[in-house]
Design an enzyme around this catalytic site. Structure first.
Site, PDB file in Angstrom:
ATOM      1  N   GLU A 261     -44.454 -18.936 -28.713  1.00  0.00           N
ATOM      2  CA  GLU A 261     -43.922 -19.679 -29.858  1.00  0.00           C
ATOM      3  C   GLU A 261     -42.786 -18.924 -30.533  1.00  0.00           C
ATOM      4  O   GLU A 261     -43.006 -17.842 -31.081  1.00  0.00           O
ATOM      5  CB  GLU A 261     -45.043 -19.926 -30.878  1.00  0.00           C
ATOM      6  CG  GLU A 261     -44.586 -20.648 -32.125  1.00  0.00           C
ATOM      7  CD  GLU A 261     -45.684 -20.753 -33.179  1.00  0.00           C
ATOM      8  OE1 GLU A 261     -45.497 -21.522 -34.129  1.00  0.00           O
ATOM      9  OE2 GLU A 261     -46.704 -20.056 -33.051  1.00  0.00           O
TER      10      GLU A 261
ATOM     11  N   GLU B 127     -49.499 -27.823 -39.156  1.00  0.00           N
ATOM     12  CA  GLU B 127     -49.575 -26.442 -39.626  1.00  0.00           C
ATOM     13  C   GLU B 127     -48.672 -26.280 -40.853  1.00  0.00           C
ATOM     14  O   GLU B 127     -47.680 -25.564 -40.839  1.00  0.00           O
ATOM     15  CB  GLU B 127     -49.158 -25.470 -38.519  1.00  0.00           C
ATOM     16  CG  GLU B 127     -49.542 -24.028 -38.831  1.00  0.00           C
ATOM     17  CD  GLU B 127     -49.028 -23.046 -37.800  1.00  0.00           C
ATOM     18  OE1 GLU B 127     -49.771 -22.121 -37.449  1.00  0.00           O
ATOM     19  OE2 GLU B 127     -47.872 -23.185 -37.341  1.00  0.00           O
TER      20      GLU B 127
END
Length: 281
Positions: free
Chosen positions: A166, A263
């Site tokens: 990520e 998130e």
């Protein structure tokens, strides 16, 4: 723009009802960020009662896999993502995969993550690269990161689990080693594994590079998981500058069939901030 009345709060969100011909994305509640008004083990029930069918979170390792499995089963939830162990989080570490002096620890963390993922039915794990240490040769950092990813991708493939990396913005985490999509794609190419993918966090990408639509279109075959938050503030979609109505339609159009992890930091109580999802219906 429509106003959504939710318990105790009126939210105006720049999300319109989903048009005919498109499928609404599948949203997973990130239990590290959402419902954190409650103890962790109570968040599963709160997510299910709010309509979520899947959850994700940063780490499961403070609890037994059995405890978490019970919560998933009792609330009919699927766990779609967690991270490999990332070093001493409370001390500020954000991953160890690029650190030359932590290779043995990294390999042990892969084994531990696979054990949890297998017990919890998770089919993808995210590997946080970590912060760039001062005074270390950049070539050695890259060599270490590549070697660790080759090892982890191979081990996870044996367990039928995807490995993700990520890119994370360096405003929120100064010095984070992996920060842009092109860098991640270059690393994927060098690792050369068919079991390594990108976790594309829209919030981080907006802060570092923008060009969200074209990046998603060009690279969707390499993206195994998407996460969201608006910018600035990392709050709910509709609170900032990102055109999520457009992105959700695009994500459907280009054939993304995975989950989108929520998130974000709720701007108020989690439940009262879910109007942006209700506005899609």
């Amino acid at each position: 723009m429509r106003g959504i009345t939710t318990p105790g709060l009126l939210i105006s969100v720049a999300i319109q009802a989903y048009p005919k011909g498109y499928e609404m994305p599948q949203f997973a509640a990130n239990l590290t960020m959402l419902f954190n008004e409650y103890p962790f083990m109570e968040r599963f029930e709160k997510a299910a009662k709010s309509g979520f069918q899947a959850v994700e979170f940063l780490f499961p390792y403070a609890y037994s896999a059995h405890e978490i499995r019970q919560q998933l089963d009792q609330n009919n939830l699927r766990l779609v993502l967690h991270n490999l162990p990332a070093g001493d989080w409370d001390a500020g570490e954000r991953g160890i995969a690029c650190l030359p002096d932590r290779v043995e620890e990294f390999q042990a963390s892969v084994t531990r993550a696979i054990e949890y993922a297998t017990a919890l039915g998770v089919n993808q794990l995210n590997c946080l690269a970590g912060k760039t240490p001062e005074g270390v040769d950049p070539g050695l950092l890259r060599k270490t990161f590549i070697a660790n990813l080759k090892y982890a991708a191979a081990e996870l493939k044996k367990a039928n689990i995807k490995l993700l990396i990520e890119p994370i913005n360096t405003f929120d985490i100064p010095g984070f080693y992996l920060s842009k999509t092109e860098q991640a794609l270059d690393i994927l190419n060098e690792v050369g594994s068919d079991n390594l993918y990108i976790q594309y966090d829209i919030y981080h990408a907006q802060r570092m590079e923008g060009e969200l639509s074209k990046t998603l279109e060009r690279n969707i075959s390499k993206i195994a998981h998407i996460q969201l938050a608006d910018n600035p503030g990392r709050n709910e979609p509709g609170t900032g500058e990102i055109n999520y109505a457009h992105l959700f339609k695009l994500i459907d159009k280009i054939g993304y069939a995975g989950w989108i992890g929520c998130e974000y930091k709720p701007s108020s109580q989690t439940e009262s901030g879910l109007g942006w999802i209700k506005a899609l219906n």
